[in-house]
Scaffold this active site. Structure first.
Site, short mmCIF file in Angstrom:
data_model
loop_
_atom_site.label_atom_id
_atom_site.label_comp_id
_atom_site.label_asym_id
_atom_site.label_seq_id
_atom_site.Cartn_x
_atom_site.Cartn_y
_atom_site.Cartn_z
N GLU A 62 34.39 40.45 30.20
CA GLU A 62 33.90 39.89 31.11
C GLU A 62 34.09 38.53 31.28
O GLU A 62 33.61 37.97 30.02
CB GLU A 62 32.50 40.32 31.64
CG GLU A 62 32.03 39.62 32.79
CD GLU A 62 30.56 40.31 33.30
OE1 GLU A 62 30.00 39.56 34.45
OE2 GLU A 62 30.16 41.04 32.41
N LYS A 103 33.88 40.11 41.45
CA LYS A 103 32.55 41.02 41.27
C LYS A 103 31.77 40.73 42.69
O LYS A 103 31.67 39.88 43.01
CB LYS A 103 31.74 40.22 40.07
CG LYS A 103 30.38 41.09 40.03
CD LYS A 103 29.63 40.64 38.70
CE LYS A 103 28.76 41.35 38.34
NZ LYS A 103 27.63 40.96 37.14
N CYS A 121 30.52 44.90 34.86
CA CYS A 121 29.19 45.10 34.41
C CYS A 121 28.29 45.75 35.53
O CYS A 121 28.50 47.08 35.56
CB CYS A 121 28.56 43.42 34.47
SG CYS A 121 27.16 43.32 33.58
#
Length: 287
Positions: free
Chosen positions: A53, A146, A180
């Site tokens: 990430e 994201k 995530c």
């Protein structure tokens, strides 16, 4: 090949996970390091290499461990954010071009987390936590932002959208990814499952037990292989402006990120983990 298996099902695929820290908040040095790791992976026969990430140029860990990072009018926090912003990449841009050229020249697919900066148009001035998938022919196959930054992350990143919720074809099969805590979003998972992933890249700032559990569940639910890719970050990489009083756990004087990555790197002494996969078989690991 087993009875009843197709050639596609029995295809062997070699993949690589980069377990190596970027040069923190230095986009030029981090890109050079990424290109070297990609070359190493290609030389060792990998068809796809995955980075964690926001690997370019690092995860903003100071948000969680440095006191005062979120205080109003904190001049040090502003300076660090400005450094993150100036070292974030534009998509498309020079850094993406370099990655695409590497993928094409080395015939390897790349999945890499980046800090993305928007300089003009919709979202101008915003930073995003983004995941790029580049196919072995050098095409930017997917650009995912994201959906909802997690907790303290909202101090630096804006909300993304669903346009990147898809898998794309590569020589290793159809490859997708989530970032995530998106792995706790049922509809995001459903969208990815519906896109027909063969290999899913789950990127995290750290791959601790809960994140490993989420990654294994994703593989079970999606009937696909999952690469759970964390970061590595030395405590000394914390921004010097905010380092004093950082809340590090006992034993973390050397590393902040990340337990699984740290264990592998220290035990094996390697920066690349290579895995060979086949549909309907288990992972085998070569170092």
């Amino acid at each position: 090949m087993k009875d009843g298996q197709s050639a596609a099902d029995s295809k062997q695929v070699r993949v690589a996970i980069a377990q190596c820290a970027p040069i923190y908040l230095d986009i030029h040095a981090s890109l050079a390091k990424a290109l070297d790791l990609i070359q190493q992976a290609a030389k060792r026969g990998a068809q796809i290499v995955a980075f964690g990430e926001t690997w370019l140029p690092g995860y903003p860990a100071w948000l969680d461990v440095c006191p005062g990072a979120a205080l109003w009018e904190n001049a040090s926090a502003k300076d660090v954010f400005a450094r993150l912003r100036s070292n974030s990449i534009v998509v498309p841009g020079d850094e993406v071009k370099a990655l695409r050229e590497a993928a094409r020249d080395l015939k390897i697919a790349i999945v890499i987390g980046v800090n993305e900066r928007v300089d003009s148009g919709p979202g101008s001035g915003t930073l995003y936590n983004s995941l790029l998938t580049i196919s072995e022919d050098g095409q930017l196959g997917n650009h995912h932002r994201k959906l909802v930054p997690t907790y303290t992350e909202r101090l630096v990143w804006g909300n993304g959208d669903g346009r990147g919720l898809e898998a794309v074809p590569t020589s290793a099969g159809r490859v997708g990814g989530l970032i995530c805590w998106e792995h706790w979003m049922p509809l995001a998972r459903m969208a990815m499952h519906n896109s027909g992933e063969h290999i899913h890249v789950a990127v995290w700032p750290t791959v601790h037990e809960l994140h490993q559990l989420a990654s294994r569940h994703y593989a079970f639910e999606g009937r696909c292989f999952v690469l759970a890719v964390g970061l590595m970050m030395a405590a000394e990489d914390l921004p010097r402006e905010l380092r004093e009083g950082a809340a590090l756990q006992s034993g973390d004087n050397e590393w902040i990120e990340h337990e699984a990555a740290r264990l592998l790197a220290r035990t094996l002494g390697m920066s690349l983990i290579l895995c060979s996969t086949a549909r309907n078989s288990s992972f085998q690991i070569w170092i």
